[in-house]
Scaffold this motif. Structure first.
Motif, PDB file in Angstrom:
ATOM      1  N   LYS A 191     -34.117  55.279 -15.215  1.00 27.82           N
ATOM      2  CA  LYS A 191     -34.879  54.190 -15.868  1.00 27.82           C
ATOM      3  C   LYS A 191     -36.282  54.651 -16.270  1.00 27.82           C
ATOM      4  O   LYS A 191     -36.718  54.443 -17.402  1.00 27.82           O
ATOM      5  CB  LYS A 191     -34.990  52.977 -14.924  1.00 27.82           C
ATOM      6  CG  LYS A 191     -33.660  52.381 -14.547  1.00 27.82           C
ATOM      7  CD  LYS A 191     -33.827  51.203 -13.606  1.00 27.82           C
ATOM      8  CE  LYS A 191     -34.423  51.587 -12.256  1.00 27.82           C
ATOM      9  NZ  LYS A 191     -33.577  52.513 -11.482  1.00 27.82           N
ATOM     10  N   SER A 192     -36.972  55.310 -15.324  1.00 29.38           N
ATOM     11  CA  SER A 192     -38.341  55.753 -15.628  1.00 29.38           C
ATOM     12  C   SER A 192     -38.340  56.815 -16.718  1.00 29.38           C
ATOM     13  O   SER A 192     -39.244  56.853 -17.561  1.00 29.38           O
ATOM     14  CB  SER A 192     -39.023  56.287 -14.368  1.00 29.38           C
ATOM     15  OG  SER A 192     -39.123  55.270 -13.396  1.00 29.38           O
ATOM     16  N   SER A 193     -37.309  57.670 -16.711  1.00 28.33           N
ATOM     17  CA  SER A 193     -37.230  58.705 -17.758  1.00 28.33           C
ATOM     18  C   SER A 193     -37.030  58.055 -19.132  1.00 28.33           C
ATOM     19  O   SER A 193     -37.654  58.478 -20.116  1.00 28.33           O
ATOM     20  CB  SER A 193     -36.071  59.661 -17.462  1.00 28.33           C
ATOM     21  OG  SER A 193     -36.170  60.157 -16.149  1.00 28.33           O
ATOM     22  N   THR A 212     -38.717  55.863  -6.079  1.00 31.76           N
ATOM     23  CA  THR A 212     -40.058  56.330  -6.445  1.00 31.76           C
ATOM     24  C   THR A 212     -40.857  55.255  -7.180  1.00 31.76           C
ATOM     25  O   THR A 212     -42.057  55.135  -7.014  1.00 31.76           O
ATOM     26  CB  THR A 212     -39.955  57.566  -7.359  1.00 31.76           C
ATOM     27  OG1 THR A 212     -39.073  58.489  -6.757  1.00 31.76           O
ATOM     28  CG2 THR A 212     -41.308  58.196  -7.556  1.00 31.76           C
ATOM     29  N   THR A 213     -40.163  54.456  -8.006  1.00 34.08           N
ATOM     30  CA  THR A 213     -40.855  53.416  -8.758  1.00 34.08           C
ATOM     31  C   THR A 213     -40.894  52.164  -7.905  1.00 34.08           C
ATOM     32  O   THR A 213     -39.883  51.523  -7.700  1.00 34.08           O
ATOM     33  CB  THR A 213     -40.135  53.131 -10.081  1.00 34.08           C
ATOM     34  OG1 THR A 213     -39.908  54.360 -10.742  1.00 34.08           O
ATOM     35  CG2 THR A 213     -40.951  52.238 -10.962  1.00 34.08           C
ATOM     36  N   ARG A 214     -42.078  51.846  -7.382  1.00 29.81           N
ATOM     37  CA  ARG A 214     -42.149  50.723  -6.438  1.00 29.81           C
ATOM     38  C   ARG A 214     -42.756  49.489  -7.063  1.00 29.81           C
ATOM     39  O   ARG A 214     -42.721  48.418  -6.491  1.00 29.81           O
ATOM     40  CB  ARG A 214     -42.947  51.152  -5.221  1.00 29.81           C
ATOM     41  CG  ARG A 214     -42.119  52.130  -4.447  1.00 29.81           C
ATOM     42  CD  ARG A 214     -42.831  52.722  -3.294  1.00 29.81           C
ATOM     43  NE  ARG A 214     -41.874  53.454  -2.493  1.00 29.81           N
ATOM     44  CZ  ARG A 214     -42.203  54.201  -1.467  1.00 29.81           C
ATOM     45  NH1 ARG A 214     -43.455  54.314  -1.137  1.00 29.81           N
ATOM     46  NH2 ARG A 214     -41.287  54.827  -0.785  1.00 29.81           N
ATOM     47  N   VAL A 231     -40.569  47.229 -19.715  1.00 34.63           N
ATOM     48  CA  VAL A 231     -40.951  47.153 -18.305  1.00 34.63           C
ATOM     49  C   VAL A 231     -40.075  48.082 -17.478  1.00 34.63           C
ATOM     50  O   VAL A 231     -38.846  47.952 -17.476  1.00 34.63           O
ATOM     51  CB  VAL A 231     -40.815  45.703 -17.772  1.00 34.63           C
ATOM     52  CG1 VAL A 231     -41.408  45.601 -16.367  1.00 34.63           C
ATOM     53  CG2 VAL A 231     -41.478  44.705 -18.706  1.00 34.63           C
ATOM     54  N   ASP A 232     -40.710  49.030 -16.800  1.00 36.35           N
ATOM     55  CA  ASP A 232     -39.983  49.920 -15.879  1.00 36.35           C
ATOM     56  C   ASP A 232     -39.979  49.250 -14.507  1.00 36.35           C
ATOM     57  O   ASP A 232     -41.015  48.792 -14.035  1.00 36.35           O
ATOM     58  CB  ASP A 232     -40.689  51.275 -15.806  1.00 36.35           C
ATOM     59  CG  ASP A 232     -39.896  52.277 -14.972  1.00 36.35           C
ATOM     60  OD1 ASP A 232     -38.677  52.086 -14.826  1.00 36.35           O
ATOM     61  OD2 ASP A 232     -40.508  53.245 -14.470  1.00 36.35           O
ATOM     62  N   THR A 233     -38.830  49.149 -13.883  1.00 32.37           N
ATOM     63  CA  THR A 233     -38.750  48.441 -12.602  1.00 32.37           C
ATOM     64  C   THR A 233     -38.218  49.334 -11.502  1.00 32.37           C
ATOM     65  O   THR A 233     -37.740  50.441 -11.744  1.00 32.37           O
ATOM     66  CB  THR A 233     -37.806  47.220 -12.694  1.00 32.37           C
ATOM     67  OG1 THR A 233     -36.459  47.697 -12.776  1.00 32.37           O
ATOM     68  CG2 THR A 233     -38.121  46.376 -13.906  1.00 32.37           C
ATOM     69  N   ALA A 234     -38.275  48.816 -10.271  1.00 36.71           N
ATOM     70  CA  ALA A 234     -37.813  49.564  -9.110  1.00 36.71           C
ATOM     71  C   ALA A 234     -36.305  49.481  -8.949  1.00 36.71           C
ATOM     72  O   ALA A 234     -35.731  50.204  -8.148  1.00 36.71           O
ATOM     73  CB  ALA A 234     -38.487  49.015  -7.856  1.00 36.71           C
TER      74      ALA A 234
END
Ligand SMILES: Nc1nc2c(ncn2[C@@H]2O[C@H](COP(=O)(O)OP(=O)(O)O)[C@@H](O)[C@H]2O)c(=O)[nH]1
Ligand SMILES: [Mg+2]
Length: 405
Positions: A191-193, A212-214, A231-234
């Protein structure tokens, strides 16, 4: 000074002695042919915050001179009959427009298209009210008049026209604020990538440690001329780690607010279940296509197969997002879209008044009841263009401007 001619001059500063503060061009617009309808003098000086701030500060030291409050110029233009309220609001829309589509819409409102739509509604309603009230006035005389029932279809069609405009608000609001698009999926699906690739530079932290994404991170991107709040989520997985649990809570909140959901799975990690609000479009993404064929338990209906490593499939993903956004577009046949909550609420009340009149007719209530509902409708429409807008609402509208507009 010759009206509406640019005149060259110099400005001296009390602290500078013989030195010149700046070379300027001054234009005088006498009443009533100015933006506000009052006498206006415009001073154009060289750019730069220091020059502007200093000049404003020196001018403010004079008697009877003060800075304008936010929106005051537009308020004065409105009070002097230079523009109607929907056009004045369009000035605020134009200032706040973040993208091409929102800007074009504000220009339409600025040039009065919304006003003509509402004026037409008003004229048609006025005709009906006059008929019904005429009948009330002459009801004790031997004159054949139309009963309110005859107007039923017309009143319903007024309500429909107002409703059509009101239906554009959902899209209009997103034109101004952007479409909220969260990336949802199991940890390590990428997701973050994806967030980073779509955004064009590396901002979110990417690691192969799950969780890692909190927190949620947002980025504004432009898709088919529309602003998208990516929106990047956990992710939504259950977790025992405290900070991570907070992130997962945020993810749930994001799901509730989402306009479109990007549901991410990868060739090595299956998708996760989640719940969205009603009718929220979901685009399913299969990431890590560079690793080969997907394993088992993958969801069908993949909207885009991509790889953050090779960049494959991102054009298709952007295209899919664009199609989804364009599918949510609503405008009236005149091309109008409302973007202001005030206008939406006013239209909602107007539709309510029309429905009240329709109910009164269907319940065979006296024409005076029908007329009263319709009169109410007329007043409500006047609030949109500003003929009957209470002072506190005016304060709120113009207070949202920036200083000097
Ligand atoms: N091979 C491959 N690895 C990827 C791809 N996208 C992400 N990854 C890796 O997968 C891991 C998790 O990625 P990340 O973006 O942090 O996933 P998140 O937990 O869903 O945000 C990292 O090691 C990334 O380098 C891809 O398209 N191909
Ligand atoms: Mg992440």
């Amino acid at each position: 000074m010759k009206p509406r001619f640019a005149t060259y001059g110099i400005i001296e500063h009390p602290d500078l002695g013989d030195d010149i503060f700046d070379d300027v061009v001054v234009t005088y617009f006498p009443t009533p042919n100015s933006a506000t309808g009052e006498d206006v003098v415009e001073i154009s000086l060289h750019g730069g915050a220091y020059l502007q701030q200093t000049l404003l500060e020196v001018l403010s030291r004079q008697d009877n001179v003060r800075l304008a409050t936010p929106g005051e110029f537009t308020l004065r233009a409105f009070l002097n009959g230079k523009m109607d309220l929907s056009s004045a609001e369009a000035v605020a829309e134009a200032i706040h427009a973040q993208d091409a589509v929102a800007h074009r819409q504000s220009q339409r409102h600025l040039h009065g298209n919304l006003r003509s739509y509402v004026s037409q509604l008003k004229q048609d309603l006025l005709k009906i009210v006059s008929f019904i009230e005429a009948e009330l006035d002459f009801s004790d005389q031997e004159i054949d008049m139309v009963s309110p029932k005859q107007h039923l279809v017309q009143i319903e069609s007024l309500a429909t026209r107002a409703q059509n405009l009101l239906d554009t608000y959902f899209y209009g609001q997103r034109l101004v604020e952007g479409f909220r698009v969260p990336l949802i999926g199991a940890p390590n699906t990428g997701k973050s990538s994806i967030f980073n690739v779509l955004q064009g530079y590396n901002r979110a932290i990417v690691t192969d440690v799950a969780g890692t994404t909190r927190d949620t991170i947002e980025a504004l991107i432009s898709i088919a001329g529309h602003t998208v709040v990516l929106v990047d989520t956990a992710g939504v997985r259950e977790s025992k780690n405290k900070i991570e649990v907070l992130g997962v809570d945020r993810t749930r909140q994001e799901l509730e607010r989402a306009d479109i959901v990007l549901s991410v799975q990868s060739t090595d990690i299956p998708p996760e279940d989640f719940n969205t609000g009603n009718d929220v479009p979901v685009i399913r993404i299969l990431n890590k296509s560079d690793l080969g064929q997907p394993g088992e338990k993958m969801q069908p209906d993949i909207g885009a197969t991509i790889s953050c490593v090779t960049g494959e499939g991102f054009d298709g993903l952007r295209q899919k997002l664009a199609e989804t956004i364009l599918g949510m577009r609503r405008k009236t046949s005149e091309g109008l879209i409302i973007t202001s909550q005030r206008q939406a609420e006013t239209l909602r009340r107007f539709v309510g008044a029309c429905k009240g009149a329709v109910a009164a007719i269907n319940n065979a209530a006296g024409p005076e009841y029908v007329a009263s509902d319709l009169r109410n409708g007329l007043t409500i429409l006047g609030e949109i263009t500003g003929e009957a807008t209470p002072d506190d609402i005016l304060g709120e509208i113009f207070g949202s401007f920036c200083i000097g507009k």
